[in-house]
Motif scaffolding. Sequence first.
Motif, PDB file in Angstrom:
ATOM      1  N   ASN A 176       0.939  -1.038   0.347  1.00 51.85           N
ATOM      2  CA  ASN A 176       0.180  -0.254   0.159  1.00 51.85           C
ATOM      3  C   ASN A 176       0.712   1.326   0.205  1.00 51.85           C
ATOM      4  N   ALA A 177       0.330   2.157  -0.773  1.00 50.83           N
ATOM      5  CA  ALA A 177       1.108   3.513  -1.081  1.00 50.83           C
ATOM      6  C   ALA A 177       2.845   3.208  -1.344  1.00 50.83           C
ATOM      7  N   CYS A 178       2.774   2.432  -2.164  1.00 51.57           N
ATOM      8  CA  CYS A 178       4.004   2.073  -2.785  1.00 51.57           C
ATOM      9  C   CYS A 178       4.296   3.081  -3.322  1.00 51.57           C
ATOM     10  N   ILE A 179       5.631   3.069  -4.818  1.00 53.66           N
ATOM     11  CA  ILE A 179       5.917   3.771  -5.586  1.00 53.66           C
ATOM     12  C   ILE A 179       6.734   3.263  -6.617  1.00 53.66           C
ATOM     13  N   ASN A 180       6.537   3.026  -7.678  1.00 49.39           N
ATOM     14  CA  ASN A 180       6.609   2.514  -8.848  1.00 49.39           C
ATOM     15  C   ASN A 180       7.938   3.469 -10.118  1.00 49.39           C
ATOM     16  N   ILE A 181       9.075   3.797 -10.046  1.00 50.63           N
ATOM     17  CA  ILE A 181       9.201   5.005 -11.067  1.00 50.63           C
ATOM     18  C   ILE A 181       9.362   4.404 -12.413  1.00 50.63           C
TER      19      ILE A 181
END
Length: 204
Positions: A176-181
């Motif tokens: 939850n609320a993770c970031i992938n770039i």
Amino acid sequence: MTRLYIIRHGETVWNAETRAQGAKNIHLNEKGLLQAQALAKRMKNYPVDGVYSSDLDRALSTAQAVAREFSHEVNIIPELREMSFGHWEGLTNHEIQEKHYEHYTIWRNKPQEAQIPGAEKLIDVQSRGLKALHRIVEANPDKNIAVVSHGTAIKAILLGLMNIDLSYFYRIRQDNACINIVEFREYGPVIVRMNDTAHLENML
């Protein structure tokens, strides 16, 4: 080069209870709202030229937290919504195993072949998600865009961007609320970061 920050929404009550949410419109819980706030503060470290979101409230609330930091409006794209889990929606993981053991076994071992009763197929979720993502990239050349979606949808999208078969679905984790770039370069998309939750470390 266009850069996408592909983000999973914050926690909901159903996440905490391990219930299949799918297309059900479940809101963020208290922890999820705090996660969204922490995420928004983290995103201030990056340039963000626009924000897009699934139409489901848990994603939209997360996207709005980010958008407020940059005084942006949220662009809603229904194709970014979570996979519909059909008859499983609202059931806990344990209940699904008890009531739908055969389909659950296929889903866990050969997700690319699963046909959950009343649900979407994973390949269809990937297809609509990738089309939505490419539309966002085409509409935002050389910009930095935050895109908020859902766990299953994001995993399918990331595998598609890397041309990796959906049978590897469980080799990717999305908290939850993770970031992938993801950077969209001349020769194709490049995964720069995956499942980054450093902004949540003080909440553990």
